[in-house]
Design an enzyme around this catalytic site. Structure first.
Site, short mmCIF file in Angstrom:
data_model
loop_
_atom_site.label_atom_id
_atom_site.label_comp_id
_atom_site.label_asym_id
_atom_site.label_seq_id
_atom_site.Cartn_x
_atom_site.Cartn_y
_atom_site.Cartn_z
N ASP A 119 0.87 -1.18 0.00
CA ASP A 119 0.00 0.00 0.00
C ASP A 119 0.91 1.23 0.00
O ASP A 119 1.47 1.60 1.03
CB ASP A 119 -0.89 -0.02 1.25
N GLU B 84 -2.19 -1.63 -4.86
CA GLU B 84 -3.44 -0.92 -5.14
C GLU B 84 -3.21 0.14 -6.22
O GLU B 84 -2.14 0.73 -6.29
CB GLU B 84 -3.96 -0.27 -3.85
N ASP C 259 -2.23 1.20 7.12
CA ASP C 259 -1.43 0.98 5.91
C ASP C 259 -1.04 -0.49 5.77
O ASP C 259 -1.12 -1.07 4.69
CB ASP C 259 -0.18 1.87 5.93
#
Lengths: 163, 163
Positions: A5, A65, A138
């Site tokens: 992330d 992502e 996170d």
């Protein structure tokens, strides 16, 4: 399976072992960068952190992502720099890479694309059978994208087998 | 002095030697990536190309244009990935880095922030005393940002000396 992330201040990571249905957490955490150093040195810190992780866990695949840019273009651009560095470290280590939107990750993990952060945290805890919630958002998001990819991969393998 | 003009398909570069007023071109060209390969492998091609350049020319400083995102956010985000990789290669080699907007580069090189591409090409040719125009726009833009930085650095040194 490694989930990442990206963020210029905090880059979350999660390493899981999975057969697609059963997932186990091997590692999770955050690469924090020094806010007092220049942006390029922060990119270097992130690259070094990811390279160390890849060396240690030798993941066969990674999931990252996609950049979400509806909120703030400047933030999205910063994130894209970090993401470029993350993709580079994966390519350097020949780790296969998949990308998912936040919507896809939430749909896969929670079953609902507009799920709240807390719902993602609860589902990640439950799916990995952890004694408690992953405190860092996170790290949790990184685990979620890893779980999403592991689940999707297994599904496509199964679909392939049925064909 | 190394100038870099980032792009996922073509990343222009220009290496100059300069005392701030007098500039000489040492190298210029384009790192072209294979459009058939994945984005992360293209990032790897760009990183390898830049690392090779840095090793060969050992620039003490580099200048990179800022991301301009008024046109197309998707394109800007792609460019930001490449830019992240470029900044990383500079940080890895401890090359000092400066950033300029397109407006600053054009103002410095042509004297007019809204100059056309062709005007930049002509001024770059003239300032570097080249027998002909630099054909590649990407290489030319990279030379322009390098000239801009060399000029600015010299100016700030002179201002410092006067104080």
């Amino acid at each position: 399976m490694l989930g990442i992330d990206c963020g210029s201040e905090r880059t979350g990571y999660g390493v899981i072992e999975s057969d697609g249905g059963d997932h186990r957490m091997l590692a999770a955490g955050v690469i924090r960068t020094n806010s007092k150093t220049s942006f390029e040195l922060r990119l270097l810190e992130i690259a070094s952190g990811l390279r160390r992780l890849i060396l240690e866990h030798r993941p066969e695949a990674a999931a990252v992502e996609e950049v979400f840019y509806a909120v703030n273009v400047k933030t999205a651009l910063k994130l894209a720099h970090v993401r470029g560095v993350a993709l580079l470290t994966l390519a350097e280590a020949s780790v296969a890479m998949a990308e998912y939107s936040a919507l896809e990750v939430k749909t896969s993990v929670v079953g609902y694309g507009r799920a709240e952060k807390s719902q993602v945290q609860m589902m990640v805890q439950s799916l990995l059978r952890l004694p408690e919630m992953v405190a860092s958002e996170d790290a949790c998001d990184a685990l979620a994208v890893a779980i999403c990819h592991a689940t999707r991969e297994a599904t496509s393998r199964r679909v392939g087998a049925v064909r």
